[in-house]
Design a protein around this motif. Structure first.
Motif, PDB file in Angstrom:
ATOM      1  N   ALA A  74      -4.307   9.827  -1.360  1.00 31.54           N
ATOM      2  CA  ALA A  74      -4.253   9.488  -2.781  1.00 31.54           C
ATOM      3  C   ALA A  74      -3.112  10.230  -3.469  1.00 31.54           C
ATOM      4  CB  ALA A  74      -5.587   9.802  -3.456  1.00 31.54           C
ATOM      5  N   ARG A 121      -0.013   8.625  -5.388  1.00 28.36           N
ATOM      6  CA  ARG A 121       0.256   8.982  -6.782  1.00 28.36           C
ATOM      7  C   ARG A 121       1.712   9.385  -6.954  1.00 28.36           C
ATOM      8  NH1 ARG A 121       1.008  13.070  -9.982  1.00 28.36           N
ATOM      9  NH2 ARG A 121       0.783  14.607  -8.347  1.00 28.36           N
ATOM     10  N   PRO A 164      -0.319   3.852  -8.535  1.00 27.36           N
ATOM     11  CA  PRO A 164      -1.595   4.332  -9.072  1.00 27.36           C
ATOM     12  C   PRO A 164      -2.815   3.512  -8.674  1.00 27.36           C
ATOM     13  CG  PRO A 164      -0.280   3.344 -10.812  1.00 27.36           C
ATOM     14  CD  PRO A 164       0.596   3.426  -9.589  1.00 27.36           C
ATOM     15  N   ARG A 222      -5.970   5.195  -6.758  1.00 26.08           N
ATOM     16  CA  ARG A 222      -7.353   5.163  -7.248  1.00 26.08           C
ATOM     17  C   ARG A 222      -8.312   4.689  -6.148  1.00 26.08           C
ATOM     18  NH1 ARG A 222      -8.195   6.401 -12.218  1.00 26.08           N
ATOM     19  NH2 ARG A 222     -10.169   5.324 -12.464  1.00 26.08           N
ATOM     20  N   THR A 236      -8.755   7.533  -3.792  1.00 25.38           N
ATOM     21  CA  THR A 236      -9.583   8.565  -4.434  1.00 25.38           C
ATOM     22  C   THR A 236     -11.050   8.148  -4.426  1.00 25.38           C
ATOM     23  OG1 THR A 236      -7.719   9.215  -5.820  1.00 25.38           O
ATOM     24  CG2 THR A 236      -9.884   9.967  -6.509  1.00 25.38           C
ATOM     25  N   LEU A 289     -10.385  10.469 -10.773  1.00 25.76           N
ATOM     26  CA  LEU A 289     -10.723   9.120 -11.215  1.00 25.76           C
ATOM     27  C   LEU A 289     -10.892   9.041 -12.730  1.00 25.76           C
ATOM     28  CD1 LEU A 289     -13.194   8.014  -8.413  1.00 25.76           C
ATOM     29  CD2 LEU A 289     -10.907   7.099  -8.858  1.00 25.76           C
ATOM     30  N   GLY A 300      -4.106   9.125 -13.495  1.00 22.90           N
ATOM     31  CA  GLY A 300      -4.309   9.417 -12.086  1.00 22.90           C
ATOM     32  C   GLY A 300      -3.720  10.729 -11.625  1.00 22.90           C
TER      33      GLY A 300
END
Length: 108
Positions: free
Chosen positions: A56, A60, A65, A69, A72, A95, A100
């Motif tokens: 994640a 990012r 993004p 997500r 994540t 989250l 993010g």
């Protein structure tokens, strides 16, 4: 007959964290994906969740993004199943942020 040996419980794919800031995100993503594959072969949910959080972070930083997500959310699911409070808290915090960004990363 000897019992099968377990793989070392380290975070495969975390090598990307040592890469210079301007490094190619695709290389980092390949390392993170390899980490996911290795972790998926284990029963260590905390390792799987941590590697998903690593992925994640790569996403990012690559300014992807929506994919970050999803990664994540996967990490959150693993940490919740393991009842790993710190990992669960970190994934939920990520989250909850609209941008993010990792609250511990120092980025605005």
């Amino acid at each position: 007959m000897a019992p099968p040996r377990a793989r070392p419980a380290r975070r495969p794919g975390a090598e990307w964290q040592g890469m210079p800031g301007g490094s190619d995100h695709e290389v980092a993503l390949r390392l993170a994906d390899e980490g996911l594959r290795v972790a998926a072969e284990t029963d260590f949910l905390m390792l799987q969740g941590n590697v998903a959080l690593d992925r994640a972070e790569v996403l990012r930083l690559a300014r992807r993004p929506a994919e970050a997500r999803v990664a994540t959310a996967d990490a959150l699911e693993k940490h919740e199943r393991k009842e790993h409070a710190i990992g669960t808290r970190r994934a939920r915090a990520l989250l909850a942020r609209p941008d993010g960004d990792d609250p511990g990363s120092g980025t605005p």
